[in-house]
Enzyme design. Structure first.
Site, PDB file in Angstrom:
ATOM      1  N   HIS A  25     -19.897 -54.232   4.821  1.00  0.00           N
ATOM      2  CA  HIS A  25     -19.442 -55.500   5.392  1.00  0.00           C
ATOM      3  C   HIS A  25     -19.261 -56.542   4.270  1.00  0.00           C
ATOM      4  O   HIS A  25     -18.266 -57.255   4.225  1.00  0.00           O
ATOM      5  CB  HIS A  25     -20.472 -56.070   6.381  1.00  0.00           C
ATOM      6  CG  HIS A  25     -20.705 -55.261   7.619  1.00  0.00           C
ATOM      7  ND1 HIS A  25     -21.947 -54.801   7.985  1.00  0.00           N
ATOM      8  CD2 HIS A  25     -19.855 -54.835   8.594  1.00  0.00           C
ATOM      9  CE1 HIS A  25     -21.853 -54.146   9.131  1.00  0.00           C
ATOM     10  NE2 HIS A  25     -20.603 -54.138   9.526  1.00  0.00           N
TER      11      HIS A  25
ATOM     12  N   SER B 133     -23.948 -49.388   9.826  1.00  0.00           N
ATOM     13  CA  SER B 133     -25.266 -49.951  10.132  1.00  0.00           C
ATOM     14  C   SER B 133     -26.149 -48.873  10.764  1.00  0.00           C
ATOM     15  O   SER B 133     -27.341 -48.763  10.467  1.00  0.00           O
ATOM     16  CB  SER B 133     -25.137 -51.128  11.099  1.00  0.00           C
ATOM     17  OG  SER B 133     -24.308 -52.123  10.566  1.00  0.00           O
TER      18      SER B 133
END
Ligand code: ADP
Length: 161
Positions: free
Chosen positions: A20, A131
């Site tokens: 990210h 994640s």
């Protein structure tokens, strides 16, 4: 005066990873303002509460002057309208991301034709990173220090104890 190029980068960020962040760093150079927006309604399924996710994102994006952090619920295009943003940023890691991203981008275009979705690629060294995978590795005691910002590594270690 030319219109400011404001982009929204929406996601769960449960938690934020270096993938990210790689995208955020690239995008911060392309747009005047970037709003990283965490989805509220994922809170029940999420590992981290909305407040924790926001705190970790804020900590990680602190070096970027034109990046702000926010949260939203409901339709992303409504949030974009509220913020005066005409651009949505999403990351494509591999072809497996494409179909889902295509559906969402076209649906958002249907809902609000003036908002454009822009896709960016992370550095190849983060193209396998998610994640979910980071949490799984951390839960088995694997070393995740090169995959997430230090504040996230610390938090993941704390929840393993
Ligand atoms: P969502 O749950 O909506 O997929 P995520 O927080 O997982 O939200 O991801 C937000 C955006 O960031 C998505 O466009 C996703 O494809 C992208 N993304 C996630 N991980 C990476 C990565 N390692 N590299 C580049 N983009 C990524």
């Amino acid at each position: 005066m030319p219109e400011l190029r404001v982009a929204i980068y929406p996601g769960s960020f449960d938690p934020i990873t270096n993938g990210h962040l790689d995208l955020i760093e690239r995008a911060s150079k392309q747009f005047d303002e970037l709003i990283v927006a965490a989805l509220q309604h994922d809170s029940k399924r999420a590992t981290f509460s909305l407040e924790e996710r926001l705190e970790l994102v804020r900590d990680a994006v602190a070096p970027f002057a034109n990046v702000t952090v926010d949260s939203f619920d409901g339709l992303l295009v409504d949030f974009a309208r509220e913020k005066g943003a005409k651009l949505i940023l999403r990351g494509i890691r591999a072809i497996s991301d494409y179909e889902y991203e295509l559906q969402m981008a076209l649906m958002n275009r249907k809902l609000e034709p003036s908002v454009e979705t822009i896709f960016m690629l992370p550095s190849a060294r983060y193209s396998y990173l998610s994640s979910r995978l980071v949490k799984e590795v951390a839960s088995h005691g694997g070393d995740i220090t090169s995959l997430v910002p230090p504040c996230v590594a610390e938090r993941l270690r704390a929840i393993q104890r």
